[in-house]
Motif scaffolding. Structure first.
Motif, short mmCIF file in Angstrom:
data_model
loop_
_atom_site.label_atom_id
_atom_site.label_comp_id
_atom_site.label_asym_id
_atom_site.label_seq_id
_atom_site.Cartn_x
_atom_site.Cartn_y
_atom_site.Cartn_z
N SER A 90 -3.75 -0.27 -16.73
CA SER A 90 -4.00 0.20 -15.37
C SER A 90 -5.20 1.12 -15.29
O SER A 90 -5.75 1.33 -14.20
N PHE A 93 -9.57 -0.09 -14.27
CA PHE A 93 -9.56 -0.49 -12.86
C PHE A 93 -10.47 0.47 -12.08
O PHE A 93 -10.68 1.61 -12.45
N GLU A 224 -3.23 -13.12 -3.75
CA GLU A 224 -2.33 -13.17 -4.90
C GLU A 224 -2.55 -11.91 -5.71
O GLU A 224 -3.61 -11.77 -6.35
N LEU A 225 -1.59 -11.01 -5.65
CA LEU A 225 -1.73 -9.73 -6.35
C LEU A 225 -1.43 -9.93 -7.83
O LEU A 225 -0.42 -10.55 -8.20
N GLU A 226 -2.29 -9.37 -8.67
CA GLU A 226 -2.10 -9.46 -10.11
C GLU A 226 -1.97 -8.06 -10.67
O GLU A 226 -2.91 -7.26 -10.58
N ASP A 227 -0.80 -7.78 -11.24
CA ASP A 227 -0.56 -6.48 -11.85
C ASP A 227 -1.25 -6.46 -13.21
O ASP A 227 -0.94 -7.26 -14.10
N LEU A 228 -2.22 -5.57 -13.37
CA LEU A 228 -3.01 -5.55 -14.61
C LEU A 228 -2.16 -5.19 -15.82
O LEU A 228 -2.44 -5.63 -16.93
N THR A 233 1.91 -12.01 -11.22
CA THR A 233 1.20 -12.29 -9.97
C THR A 233 2.23 -12.49 -8.86
O THR A 233 3.38 -12.89 -9.13
N ARG A 234 1.75 -12.25 -7.65
CA ARG A 234 2.67 -12.35 -6.53
C ARG A 234 1.86 -12.64 -5.27
O ARG A 234 0.87 -11.96 -4.99
N ARG B 29 -6.78 -16.26 -2.75
CA ARG B 29 -7.65 -15.32 -3.48
C ARG B 29 -6.80 -14.43 -4.38
O ARG B 29 -5.80 -13.85 -3.92
N GLN B 31 -6.24 -11.07 -6.42
CA GLN B 31 -6.71 -9.70 -6.31
C GLN B 31 -6.00 -8.84 -7.35
O GLN B 31 -4.80 -8.59 -7.25
N SER B 34 -4.15 -2.17 -10.08
CA SER B 34 -3.82 -1.39 -11.28
C SER B 34 -2.31 -1.34 -11.51
O SER B 34 -1.86 -1.34 -12.64
#
Lengths: 292, 596
Positions: A90, A93, A224-228, A233-234, B29, B31, B34
């Motif tokens: 995290s 970023f 699409e959210l990607e948790d680092l 993904t969501r 897309r 994204q 953190s």
């Protein structure tokens, strides 16, 4: 060394000079500790118990009051500064990058401590301790410290403060100042880890780093959210109402950090990566007292 | 429903492209964040984003297809009613008569007519053509048949009402010539209906758009001044005032010459009454003659109240012509003028130019006579020169008065001879008469106008009979003797001879003497019997003072019916506007993610 170029070293030297000016008159490398030991400065008395060294009995007091009291002295020792650097994913970023910023802040604080002849150690952690720069003293260790910082990479791991700090405090080492440089994004809560530091007698100070993109995300529509940290993904549809709720949740998290530090008397410095690191260090020195 | 551009239907094929794009899977897309722990607080995992989630895509597709349908429909150029396929040829005839200056509740009637013109231009299709004709005192084509909208708008904006009558018959006839043999031809007449020749507004190809409401009006319908032939100092004015309203009115007619009030006529006119009068006034000078209708002044307040108010306590308010009282009267007059509402202000005032009387050079050749000199000098517009020597030459246009001194041969020109001592080439003198008794056989002559020489009105003690050698007319003679006052006309000029000794008798002392000399000078000027022209302006024709529409016109199609019958507005504008509204709505829903 891209992150620690010559300009960066000049800024470190400047910060070191400023710190000397600020704390002029104090003995270098002679900090009072909470430990009672064999120093020369009287601290207080305590009752004699069998087995104590007779040399420290206060015979004058015994002659006057017929009571055996033992003289205690404040031990003078070098200050131990432990810099805990968050290397979780995290931190990789934001723009400017949070990890680069954290390394610069860590380097600056370590440089100042080394210049003051304190003992400095850097501990990198993510879900556990990943690397350690052992205790070092003197400015001649600066370059090796910077090389160590530059060699650090963000781990594809999630933050686990409790586990990392538990490993840290179980080490055989002297107590001292612990500066935690992190974004505190621990799903289990950052409080447990910091509580461990407090309970083991360390002096924690939090340097809370926040990227501008985290405080004010600019997401709209279907994304699409990607948790680092977890890689999960969501798919979500972000609306203006969601953004308002996100900002509110983030603000509540920041308030939670501040309230925790205030409740336990801890130093806390929160900053975004937009603020120059030297300005942050100066602010810490002048207001929070992280650097004495 | 008619469609003006069916070729635009091909644009509907774009719907296939929209559906194809809809079928394509859109890559969402990615994204990075953190941490997702805050997003998890905001959006619960596993919960559907919208209750109508599956319909979001369909809703977006339908919205875009509807948007395309509206735009294609606008391109098809639909319209409701009226012939749509053939291009139309329309002639707009706008009444420019004075009554179009009248103001009803809002703007003037000519402005309402311009609005009708703009509406008509707005309703034209690309292939339609429009011509604009102004029906004023003269018929003018402001714009020929064209579909170029800026030119048409310029022509409409340039339409102004005139002060004269409208020749609607000529305008309609010209319009029919313009669209003669043209298919889908129409003539639209915009008028207030106050026309003298309202019977021309009939025909299948004619649509009448009425503007304005029936209004009461009083106006000056005739105003013509002229110099009197008999009396050059006087002039008379023909004034005609018409009450074209439905109620009796009381007002007054004021006549001003160069700003000076010369006459006031109180009037009470019944509905439809016409008041006509010839007013005679006297003035040697000409100038701007104005006839103005004003309201009857209100009764003055009790003495002292208004004046005391204006006198500021100076104590001079009781004087009948004090400045305070005059100022109060002026304020009352202005208040009355404001309170008097007349729908058409243009015919409340008429103007004309009254010509000046021409100045006359008079050369008096005399050995001395105070009476004669004073009389000639007192005549207005006479430039008198006195000499005691016979002139060698006489300037052209100069009237020469010979008193006692007479040349043997008279020069050419207009000549007055009084008491000649010698004969000349045009007369011989007889022996002196005993105190004669005069008779005036030519009393109707303008030379003896207002003059009485006979019946002992004038005592003449010394006169000599005249024996004329040229054709002449006897104006006065002695009883038992010969003529003593004669006139003669020849190509060389006019001649008057009066053989009376002014030093004897009482003729110079009589009132008749200056009149006699003035008549003689005026006659010798030569233009006495020609009315002097004057220029009249203002004052409309009788029909134009009438703001009540003629009945025949009120039976024609009203404005709304005319528009719906032939000049229907196309619907593409509304469809485009609806598409724009739908686009805004779609944007609004998309921003809130109610549709995808």
């Amino acid at each position: 060394m891209e992150s620690f170029d010559s300009n960066f070293l000049k800024q470190l030297e400047y910060l070191s000079l400023v710190s000397r000016r600020v704390f002029r008159g104090q003995l270098l490398a002679q900090r009072r500790t909470l430990q009672r030991g064999t120093g020369v400065e009287f601290a207080d008395h305590r009752q004699y118990t069998p087995g104590d060294d007779f040399r420290y009995l206060d015979w004058n007091l015994y002659a006057r009051h017929d009571e055996l009291l033992l003289k205690r002295f404040q031990e003078e020792a070098d200050l131990h500064v432990y810099l805990l650097l968050d290397c979780s994913r995290s931190m990789d970023f934001g723009q400017p990058n949070k990890f680069d910023y954290a390394r610069r802040v860590t380097a600056a604080l370590a440089y100042i401590a080394l210049a003051d002849l304190d003992r400095v150690s850097v501990v990198a952690f993510a879900s556990n301790i990943v690397d350690v720069f052992p205790l070092a003293r003197g400015k001649q260790r600066v370059l090796s410290l910077l090389k160590f910082l530059q060699s650090l990479r963000c781990r594809a791991e999630r933050t686990d403060l409790e586990r990392s700090i538990r490993s840290f405090v179980h080490r055989q080492q002297r107590l001292g100042l612990v500066i935690l440089v992190s974004d505190l994004f621990d799903p289990g809560g950052f409080e447990r880890g910091v509580d461990l530091l407090r309970h083991h007698g360390y002096e924690p100070h939090l340097v809370h780093l926040v990227a501008q993109q985290e405080a004010e995300p600019r997401l709209r529509g279907d994304v699409e959210l990607e948790d680092l940290e977890t890689g999960q993904t969501r798919r979500v549809t972000v609306t203006e109402r969601h953004l308002r709720q996100y900002r509110q949740a983030f603000a509540e998290f920041l308030e939670r950090v501040e309230a925790y530090c205030c409740r336990h008397g801890l130093g806390c410095t929160r900053t975004t990566t937009q603020v120059p690191f030297e300005e942050l260090v100066l602010r810490m020195m002048r207001s929070a007292g992280a650097v004495r | 429903m008619q469609w003006g551009n069916l070729g635009a239907a091909w644009w509907s094929l774009l719907a296939a492209a929209i559906v194809l794009l809809y079928l394509l899977r859109v890559r969402v897309r990615r994204q990075p964040v953190s941490t997702s722990m805050f997003w998890s607080q905001v959006i619960e995992p596993g919960r559907p984003r919208f209750a109508w989630g599956p319909l979001r895509q369909i809703g977006s597709l339908l919205a875009q297809l509807l948007l395309l349908a509206l735009l294609v429909a606008a391109l098809l150029d639909p319209s409701l009613g009226g012939p749509r396929q053939e291009p139309r040829r329309v002639v707009l005839v706008v009444d420019q008569s004075a009554s179009m200056q009248a103001r009803d509740a809002g703007p003037s009637r000519i402005e309402l007519a311009r609005r009708e013109g703009r509406r008509l231009i707005h309703g034209l299709r690309p292939d339609d053509e429009l011509a604009i004709i102004a029906a004023g005192s003269t018929t003018r084509v402001l714009c020929g048949l064209t579909s170029y909208e800026p030119e048409l708008r310029r022509a409409v904006e340039g339409i102004q009402a005139t002060d004269g009558p409208g020749r609607m018959g000529d305008a309609v006839e010209l319009s029919r010539k313009i669209v003669d043999q043209q298919p889908e031809a129409r003539i639209v007449v915009v008028t207030d209906g106050c026309l003298a020749e309202h019977d021309v507004l009939s025909g299948e190809d004619l649509e009448v758009v009425l503007v304005g409401e029936p209004l009461d009006n009083v106006g000056i319908t005739r105003f013509q001044p002229r110099r009197l032939p008999q009396d050059p100092l006087s002039y008379e004015v023909l004034v005609e005032v018409r009450n074209a309203g439905r109620r009796p009115v009381e007002l007054r007619l004021e006549l001003e010459l160069n700003g000076n009030l010369v006459d006031v006529q109180p009037l009470r006119l019944e509905p439809r009454q016409v008041w006509s009068r010839v007013l005679t006034q006297t003035s040697a000078t000409g100038g701007r003659l104005i006839a103005r209708l004003r309201p009857q002044p209100t009764r003055s307040p009790p003495a002292g109240s208004d004046a005391a108010e204006a006198s500021d306590g100076s104590g001079t308010a009781d004087s009948s012509d004090s400045p305070a009282r005059i100022a109060a009267a002026n304020r009352r007059a202005e208040s009355d003028q404001r309170a008097w509402s007349d729908a058409l202000a243009a015919d409340d005032l008429a103007e004309a130019m009254l010509p000046d009387r021409a100045r006359q050079s008079v050369l008096l050749v005399t050995d001395g006579n105070l009476y004669l000199e004073r009389v000639l000098a007192a005549i207005p517009a006479v430039d008198l020169t006195v000499t005691d020597q016979l002139p060698a030459t006489v300037p052209a246009g100069t009237v020469v008065v010979y008193h006692r001194l007479v040349p043997a041969v008279l020069p050419a020109g207009n000549i007055l001879v009084i008491d000649p001592r010698d004969a000349s080439d045009r007369w011989q003198l007889g022996p002196s008469l005993p105190p004669p008794v005069l008779v005036d056989p030519a009393s109707e002559s303008p030379l003896l106008s207002h003059v009485r020489l006979a019946e002992g009105q004038v005592i003449v003690t010394d006169a000599r009979p005249l024996e004329m050698t040229v054709d002449h007319q006897v104006l006065a003679r002695a009883v038992g003797g010969g003529p003593i006052y004669v006139s003669a006309e020849s190509p060389n000029g006019r001649l008057l001879v009066l053989s009376v000794n002014l030093s004897q008798g009482d003729l110079p002392l009589r009132t008749a003497f200056p009149i006699l000399v003035s008549n003689a000078i005026h006659w010798l000027q030569g233009a006495a019997d020609e009315p002097l022209p004057s220029l009249a302006e203002g004052g409309a024709a009788p029909r134009d003072g009438d703001l009540l529409p003629a009945e025949i016109v009120t039976r024609t199609a009203p404005a709304a019916a005319a528009r719906s019958a032939g000049i229907s507005r196309p619907l593409w504008w509304e469809l485009t506007l609806l598409a724009l509204v739908l686009l805004c709505l779609e944007w609004f829903l998309y921003q809130r993610r109610w549709i995808a």
